[in-house]
Enzyme design. Structure first.
Site, PDB file in Angstrom:
ATOM      1  N   LYS A  74       0.854  -1.188   0.000  1.00 44.72           N
ATOM      2  CA  LYS A  74       0.000   0.000   0.000  1.00 44.72           C
ATOM      3  C   LYS A  74       0.890   1.238   0.000  1.00 44.72           C
ATOM      4  O   LYS A  74       1.861   1.313   0.747  1.00 44.72           O
ATOM      5  CB  LYS A  74      -0.913   0.005   1.230  1.00 44.72           C
ATOM      6  CG  LYS A  74      -1.914   1.163   1.233  1.00 44.72           C
ATOM      7  CD  LYS A  74      -2.946   1.023   2.335  1.00 44.72           C
ATOM      8  CE  LYS A  74      -2.370   1.391   3.693  1.00 44.72           C
ATOM      9  NZ  LYS A  74      -3.434   1.472   4.716  1.00 44.72           N
ATOM     10  N   ARG A 117     -10.194  -1.162   8.066  1.00 41.77           N
ATOM     11  CA  ARG A 117      -9.307  -2.098   8.764  1.00 41.77           C
ATOM     12  C   ARG A 117      -8.725  -1.476  10.019  1.00 41.77           C
ATOM     13  O   ARG A 117      -8.392  -2.167  10.974  1.00 41.77           O
ATOM     14  CB  ARG A 117      -8.248  -2.665   7.838  1.00 41.77           C
ATOM     15  CG  ARG A 117      -7.245  -1.706   7.207  1.00 41.77           C
ATOM     16  CD  ARG A 117      -6.214  -1.168   8.161  1.00 41.77           C
ATOM     17  NE  ARG A 117      -4.984  -0.784   7.523  1.00 41.77           N
ATOM     18  CZ  ARG A 117      -4.145   0.091   8.044  1.00 41.77           C
ATOM     19  NH1 ARG A 117      -4.427   0.726   9.174  1.00 41.77           N
ATOM     20  NH2 ARG A 117      -3.005   0.359   7.435  1.00 41.77           N
ATOM     21  N   GLN A 145     -12.208   8.072  10.934  1.00 41.91           N
ATOM     22  CA  GLN A 145     -11.826   7.044  11.888  1.00 41.91           C
ATOM     23  C   GLN A 145     -12.764   6.974  13.079  1.00 41.91           C
ATOM     24  O   GLN A 145     -12.966   5.898  13.657  1.00 41.91           O
ATOM     25  CB  GLN A 145     -10.386   7.260  12.355  1.00 41.91           C
ATOM     26  CG  GLN A 145      -9.343   6.840  11.346  1.00 41.91           C
ATOM     27  CD  GLN A 145      -9.453   5.352  11.015  1.00 41.91           C
ATOM     28  OE1 GLN A 145      -9.866   4.546  11.829  1.00 41.91           O
ATOM     29  NE2 GLN A 145      -9.070   5.005   9.804  1.00 41.91           N
ATOM     30  N   ASP A 166     -15.823  16.827  19.182  1.00 39.24           N
ATOM     31  CA  ASP A 166     -15.001  17.304  18.076  1.00 39.24           C
ATOM     32  C   ASP A 166     -15.135  18.822  18.027  1.00 39.24           C
ATOM     33  O   ASP A 166     -16.262  19.337  18.075  1.00 39.24           O
ATOM     34  CB  ASP A 166     -15.465  16.694  16.749  1.00 39.24           C
ATOM     35  CG  ASP A 166     -14.425  16.831  15.644  1.00 39.24           C
ATOM     36  OD1 ASP A 166     -13.995  17.972  15.373  1.00 39.24           O
ATOM     37  OD2 ASP A 166     -14.035  15.807  15.062  1.00 39.24           O
ATOM     38  N   ASP A 233      -0.122   8.900  20.268  1.00 38.25           N
ATOM     39  CA  ASP A 233      -0.215   9.500  21.600  1.00 38.25           C
ATOM     40  C   ASP A 233      -0.616  10.969  21.540  1.00 38.25           C
ATOM     41  O   ASP A 233      -0.414  11.713  22.504  1.00 38.25           O
ATOM     42  CB  ASP A 233       1.122   9.351  22.334  1.00 38.25           C
ATOM     43  CG  ASP A 233       2.298   9.926  21.547  1.00 38.25           C
ATOM     44  OD1 ASP A 233       2.169  10.115  20.328  1.00 38.25           O
ATOM     45  OD2 ASP A 233       3.355  10.184  22.159  1.00 38.25           O
TER      46      ASP A 233
END
Length: 326
Positions: A74, A117, A145, A166, A233
Site C-alpha cells: 500500500k 481495517r 476514523q 469534536d 499519543d
C-alpha cells in the site's frame, strides 16, 4: 483471474463490493493470529514527509500472509492540512500481487480499506483488553476514523451510548447521525473530558501529530476503561498515559521505528504486548475489571493485506471494476 490483466477498483468500487465490518474484523483478527505465530512477512514501513511541520507522511507498506494467499503493498499518504483544502486526510493506492507468480492482479483505492481495517484492528484489541459488557463509548475526533471505530466496536460489544467530541461541530453532528443509524443513543459534548470520564471504551481518532496536544489529563480515564489511540499519543498527556496498567501496540518493531527514527511515543509506558500475542494467547489480556488498558496501534500492512483479497474476490464475483492490460 484474467491473464496479463489487472483489475482496477476505484474507491466507489471498493466500497460497493459489500464487505461488512464483521467480515473485516474477522479477517484482521485472523491476520493477527498469523502474525502472533510468526507467519507474516512485514518490514517496518518506510516513509517520506513532504512539506513543512513534519506531520505529513507518505508510506510504503508491504506485507505477505502465506495462509491468506495475500501479498502486496500500500502506498498511502496522510496530510492533516488537507481538510482545510476540502481534501481527504488519507489517500493512496494498494497493489495486490499473485503470491505464486508476483504478477500484479489488482490496483485499488486504499482510503476505504484503511478506514475500515483501522477500526477493525481497534476492535480486535478491544476484544482482549476491554470489559466484555462495555456499553458506553467516547469518540474524540469524529471524522472517518471516528465512524469506523464506532462501527467496529459496535460489532463486538453491546454498545448503548456514544459521547461525541469534536471542535468541528459538523463532524460531531455527522457522527451523531451515524450512531443513531446504528441504533445507539448519542450525546454531543463540548468538553473533551465528558467523552472520556465514565466511558467503558474511549477512542481518540484525530490526526497523528509529532508533538502531542495532550488534551486528555491524568484522572480523566476511569478504572476499567479501554482506550484505542488511533492517533498515536497525540491526545494524551504523559501523566494520563502513565495510568495505563497495560500499554499495547500492534507491532513492536514498527513502534520502535516510529519512536527512534520518527520522534513519536516519547516518554510513553513500556509495551506490555503486541496484539498478535494477545490473539494467540502468548500474553494475557485484561485480567481484572479495574485495569486501564490502552492500544496504540500503528496501522499495519498486514491489516490491508488481510482485507484486500476479500475485496478482490468479491469484486470478481460481482463483476465490479475495470480490467486493464498489464
Amino acid at each position: 483471474m484474467k491473464t496479463n490483466q489487472l483489475l482496477y477498483l476505484s474507491q466507489d468500487d471498493v466500497a460497493n463490493v459489500g464487505l461488512t465490518m464483521a467480515e473485516i474484523v474477522d479477517a484482521v483478527e485472523r491476520g493477527f493470529a498469523e502474525m502472533g505465530h510468526g507467519r507474516v512477512e512485514m518490514p517496518p514501513k518506510p516513509g517520506i514527509h513532504p512539506g513543512e511541520g513534519g506531520d505529513n507522511f507518505i508510506h510504503a507498506m508491504p506485507a505477505y500472509i502465506p495462509a491468506m494467499q495475500s501479498a502486496g503493498v500500500k502506498w498511502v499518504s496522510g496530510y492533516p492540512g488537507n481538510h482545510a483544502k476540502g481534501l481527504p486526510y488519507i489517500t493512496g493506492l494498494l497493489i495486490l500481487n499473485d503470491p505464486d507468480t508476483g504478477i500484479p492482479k489488482a490496483v485499488m483505492d486504499c482510503a476505504w480499506i484503511t478506514a475500515m481495517r483501522t477500526g477493525a484492528a481497534s476492535a480486535v484489541s478491544a476484544r482482549y483488553l476491554a470489559r466484555p459488557a462495555s456499553s458506553t463509548i467516547g469518540i474524540l475526533a469524529c471524522g472517518v476514523q471516528g465512524h469506523t471505530n464506532l462501527e467496529a466496536m459496535n460489532v463486538l460489544f453491546p454498545l448503548e451510548k456514544v459521547f461525541a467530541f469534536d471542535p468541528n461541530k459538523d463532524n460531531a453532528s455527522d457522527l451523531a447521525d451515524f450512531a443513531r443509524q446504528l441504533g445507539l443513543n448519542v450525546e454531543i459534548v463540548d468538553d473533551p473530558k465528558k467523552a472520556v470520564a465514565g466511558c467503558d471504551i474511549v477512542v481518540t481518532s484525530g490526526p497523528i501529530l509529532k508533538v502531542p496536544h495532550a488534551t486528555i489529563q491524568a484522572g480523566w480515564v476511569d478504572p476499567g476503561t479501554f482506550v484505542s489511540l488511533v492517533d498515536f499519543d497525540s491526545f494524551f498527556s504523559r501523566e494520563a498515559l502513565g495510568e495505563a496498567a497495560k500499554w499495547t501496540t500492534d507491532h513492536i518493531g514498527q513502534y520502535n521505528y516510529y519512536k527512534d527514527a520518527g520522534g513519536y511515543f516519547q516518554d510513553c509506558p513500556e509495551i506490555y504486548a503486541e496484539l498478535g500475542e494477545l490473539v494467540t494467547g502468548g500474553k494475557t489480556g485484561r485480567e481484572n475489571a479495574d485495569e486501564i488498558t490502552m492500544a496504540a496501534n500503528l496501522g499495519l500492512a498486514m491489516d490491508d493485506m488481510a482485507v484486500a483479497p476479500l475485496i478482490f474476490q468479491r469484486a470478481v464475483e460481482k463483476s465490479i471494476g475495470t480490467w486493464l492490460p498489464l
